[in-house]
Design an enzyme around this catalytic site. Structure first.
Site, PDB file in Angstrom:
ATOM      1  N   LYS A 171       0.817  -1.222   0.000  1.00  0.00           N
ATOM      2  CA  LYS A 171       0.000   0.000   0.000  1.00  0.00           C
ATOM      3  C   LYS A 171       0.845   1.264   0.000  1.00  0.00           C
ATOM      4  O   LYS A 171       0.481   2.258  -0.618  1.00  0.00           O
ATOM      5  CB  LYS A 171      -0.942   0.012   1.207  1.00  0.00           C
ATOM      6  CG  LYS A 171      -2.138  -0.890   1.025  1.00  0.00           C
ATOM      7  CD  LYS A 171      -3.241  -0.530   1.994  1.00  0.00           C
ATOM      8  CE  LYS A 171      -4.473  -1.383   1.787  1.00  0.00           C
ATOM      9  NZ  LYS A 171      -5.515  -1.111   2.756  1.00  0.00           N
ATOM     10  N   LYS A 227      -4.581 -10.359  -6.839  1.00  0.00           N
ATOM     11  CA  LYS A 227      -5.784 -10.521  -6.014  1.00  0.00           C
ATOM     12  C   LYS A 227      -6.924  -9.636  -6.532  1.00  0.00           C
ATOM     13  O   LYS A 227      -6.671  -8.499  -6.937  1.00  0.00           O
ATOM     14  CB  LYS A 227      -5.400 -10.105  -4.587  1.00  0.00           C
ATOM     15  CG  LYS A 227      -6.397 -10.460  -3.529  1.00  0.00           C
ATOM     16  CD  LYS A 227      -5.905  -9.988  -2.166  1.00  0.00           C
ATOM     17  CE  LYS A 227      -5.954  -8.480  -2.016  1.00  0.00           C
ATOM     18  NZ  LYS A 227      -5.829  -7.990  -0.652  1.00  0.00           N
ATOM     19  N   LYS A 259     -10.480  -4.045  -4.237  1.00  0.00           N
ATOM     20  CA  LYS A 259     -11.299  -2.832  -4.352  1.00  0.00           C
ATOM     21  C   LYS A 259     -10.560  -1.735  -5.085  1.00  0.00           C
ATOM     22  O   LYS A 259     -11.161  -0.867  -5.696  1.00  0.00           O
ATOM     23  CB  LYS A 259     -11.597  -2.279  -2.941  1.00  0.00           C
ATOM     24  CG  LYS A 259     -12.486  -3.147  -2.102  1.00  0.00           C
ATOM     25  CD  LYS A 259     -12.460  -2.665  -0.645  1.00  0.00           C
ATOM     26  CE  LYS A 259     -13.253  -3.584   0.232  1.00  0.00           C
ATOM     27  NZ  LYS A 259     -13.073  -3.351   1.660  1.00  0.00           N
TER      28      LYS A 259
HETATM   29  P1  TYM Z   1     -10.680  -5.981   3.717  1.00  0.00           P
HETATM   30  O1  TYM Z   1     -11.681  -4.921   3.905  1.00  0.00           O
HETATM   31  O2  TYM Z   1      -9.545  -5.751   2.755  1.00  0.00           O
HETATM   32  O3  TYM Z   1     -11.362  -7.328   3.253  1.00  0.00           O
HETATM   33  C1  TYM Z   1     -12.445  -7.867   3.998  1.00  0.00           C
HETATM   34  C2  TYM Z   1     -12.417  -9.379   3.952  1.00  0.00           C
HETATM   35  O4  TYM Z   1     -12.460  -9.859   2.598  1.00  0.00           O
HETATM   36  C3  TYM Z   1     -11.378 -10.753   2.375  1.00  0.00           C
HETATM   37  N1  TYM Z   1     -10.906 -10.567   0.989  1.00  0.00           N
HETATM   38  C4  TYM Z   1     -10.748 -11.575   0.115  1.00  0.00           C
HETATM   39  N2  TYM Z   1     -10.967 -12.897   0.230  1.00  0.00           N
HETATM   40  C5  TYM Z   1     -10.730 -13.654  -0.872  1.00  0.00           C
HETATM   41  N3  TYM Z   1     -10.284 -13.144  -2.059  1.00  0.00           N
HETATM   42  C6  TYM Z   1     -10.056 -11.817  -2.209  1.00  0.00           C
HETATM   43  N4  TYM Z   1      -9.647 -11.317  -3.369  1.00  0.00           N
HETATM   44  C7  TYM Z   1     -10.292 -10.961  -1.088  1.00  0.00           C
HETATM   45  N5  TYM Z   1     -10.178  -9.619  -0.876  1.00  0.00           N
HETATM   46  C8  TYM Z   1     -10.554  -9.411   0.395  1.00  0.00           C
HETATM   47  C9  TYM Z   1     -10.299 -10.336   3.362  1.00  0.00           C
HETATM   48  O5  TYM Z   1      -9.385 -11.377   3.617  1.00  0.00           O
HETATM   49  C10 TYM Z   1     -11.141  -9.979   4.575  1.00  0.00           C
HETATM   50  O6  TYM Z   1     -11.469 -11.136   5.308  1.00  0.00           O
HETATM   51  N6  TYM Z   1      -7.709  -5.755   7.696  1.00  0.00           N
HETATM   52  C11 TYM Z   1      -8.985  -6.240   7.234  1.00  0.00           C
HETATM   53  C12 TYM Z   1     -10.178  -5.714   8.015  1.00  0.00           C
HETATM   54  C13 TYM Z   1     -10.096  -5.896   9.491  1.00  0.00           C
HETATM   55  C14 TYM Z   1     -10.286  -7.102  10.194  1.00  0.00           C
HETATM   56  C15 TYM Z   1     -10.160  -6.785  11.586  1.00  0.00           C
HETATM   57  C16 TYM Z   1     -10.551  -8.409   9.798  1.00  0.00           C
HETATM   58  C17 TYM Z   1      -9.871  -4.911  10.405  1.00  0.00           C
HETATM   59  N7  TYM Z   1      -9.921  -5.441  11.688  1.00  0.00           N
HETATM   60  C18 TYM Z   1     -10.269  -7.747  12.568  1.00  0.00           C
HETATM   61  C19 TYM Z   1     -10.669  -9.393  10.806  1.00  0.00           C
HETATM   62  C20 TYM Z   1     -10.528  -9.047  12.172  1.00  0.00           C
HETATM   63  C21 TYM Z   1      -9.149  -5.821   5.789  1.00  0.00           C
HETATM   64  O7  TYM Z   1      -8.522  -4.930   5.308  1.00  0.00           O
HETATM   65  O8  TYM Z   1     -10.110  -6.460   5.134  1.00  0.00           O
END
Ligand code: TYM
Length: 338
Positions: free
Chosen positions: A113, A196, A199
């Site tokens: 990032k 991957k 977004k």
């Molecule tokens: P974020 O917002 O990037 O993504 C949310 C969830 O979606 C999953 N994900 C994917 N799974 C499969 N293939 C993909 N291409 C893909 N893109 C995203 C992510 O693995 C995630 O489960 N840091 C985290 C948010 C967070 C969080 C937490 C999660 C903040 N605090 C505490 C668990 C526990 C994040 O950026 O997710």
């Protein structure tokens, strides 16, 4: 006690990876973790990169709607946005003081990032994984269902919890278990099977958004990158064919079967046939979710009510943990101090 915590950033373009890698698995886990599921919309995490305030608010409601539309029951589970419970920020600060810079320097997501302009990145982006540890540890969550890309952050959360417990010779924090499962733990871009689905990918053709209608889904799948060979009849034949592997994985996850079953059904057939079947399946699974999301986002009063109720319930759990942590650390409370 078993408790789930997970979250998604309200940064727009909620996509198929978020749905198959995370939300759909949560829906299935509700039963096993009855009344002990906490699903957060992590708006404090979202502002680690610049956000437009009005869009952040709209995206927070959209993610809430996606949770409910996918089948997460707001009465059974706690759904709330992170900034409503200030204990997340408070615990993150305490943990910041126990997380060595060296551990954070190893985080691949920060490197991706921040890119080449590392010095220009916000301190919050660097400390992002510590806030994530705070989210989980605050509720003493035992299980954290996420996609593959969050594995390194979860390992760090466990390390931070262990370091804190050892430093104060206490058992304040439970070490959370990552739960990464299903046929789509890593959904890849439709334009490049080695990247991957994300977004932030500038190409709208790279991802299926949960807000896409049937036509958009069909067009994106039709234009998805493939190779000239037919589909293999066994998963071993997908090796070295990232785009084919990705589409087979998506099909398997949407149908609730494994890749072997998809290969058995489509082995020897060309991509035109397979893509037509995949489009139909994707529309069948996603359309009801999309329609319900639209219905819910048209009623912001309802969404805001769910979030306020969730924040009150989450806040009650969080304040018990924080009282204990304040004592462990040696902070005087107002009563002690008076
Ligand atoms: P974020 O917002 O990037 O993504 C949310 C969830 O979606 C999953 N994900 C994917 N799974 C499969 N293939 C993909 N291409 C893909 N893109 C995203 C992510 O693995 C995630 O489960 N840091 C985290 C948010 C967070 C969080 C937490 C999660 C903040 N605090 C505490 C668990 C526990 C994040 O950026 O997710």
């Amino acid at each position: 006690m078993k408790r789930i915590f997970s979250g998604i950033q309200p940064t727009g373009n909620l996509h198929l990876g978020n749905y198959l890698g995370a939300i759909r698995n949560w829906v299935g886990m509700q039963q096993d973790f009855d009344f002990n599921c906490i699903f957060c919309i992590v708006d404090l995490h979202a502002i680690t990169v610049p956000q437009d305030p009005a869009e952040l608010a709209a995206n927070t409601r959209e993610v809430t709607a996606a949770y409910i539309a996918s089948g997460i029951d707001p009465k059974r589970c706690i759904i709330f946005n992170q900034s409503m419970v200030s204990a997340h920020a408070e615990l993150a600060w305490v943990l910041n003081c126990h997380a060595p810079m060296g551990w954070l320097n190893r985080m691949t997501q920060f490197k991706e990032k921040a890119g080449k302009r590392r010095d220009a990145a916000a301190v919050g982006l660097f400390a992002y994984p510590v806030l994530m540890a705070a989210d989980i540890l605050l509720y003493r969550a035992s299980d954290v269902p996420v996609g593959e890309d969050q594995k390194q952050h979860l390992e760090l959360s466990r390390d931070i919890a262990g370091a804190f417990n050892r430093h104060y010779n206490c058992e304040a924090f439970v070490l959370p278990e990552p739960r990464i499962f299903g046929a789509a733990t890593r959904v890849m871009s439709l334009r490049d099977g080695t990247a991957k689905m994300s977004k932030s990918d500038p190409s709208a053709w790279s991802r299926i958004n949960l807000s896409d209608d049937a036509d958009a889904i069909a067009q994106k799948i039709r234009r998805a990158k493939t190779d000239p060979e037919a589909l293999p009849s066994e998963p071993a034949g997908l090796e070295g064919r990232p785009e084919a592997e990705n589409l087979v994985g998506i099909h398997a996850a949407l149908a609730g079967v494994d890749e072997a079953a998809v290969c058995r059904e489509f082995g020897g057939r060309g991509f035109a046939d397979f893509k037509a079947a995949l489009s139909e399946l994707a529309v069948e699974v996603l359309s009801p979710v999309t329609a319900e999301m639209r219905r819910l986002t048209a009623d912001p009063g309802y969404i805001d009510g769910v979030l306020a109720d969730g924040a009150a319930r989450a806040g009650a759990i969080a304040s018990v943990t924080m009282s204990e942590i304040r004592k462990v650390v040696g902070f005087l409370t107002p009563r002690q101090g008076a």
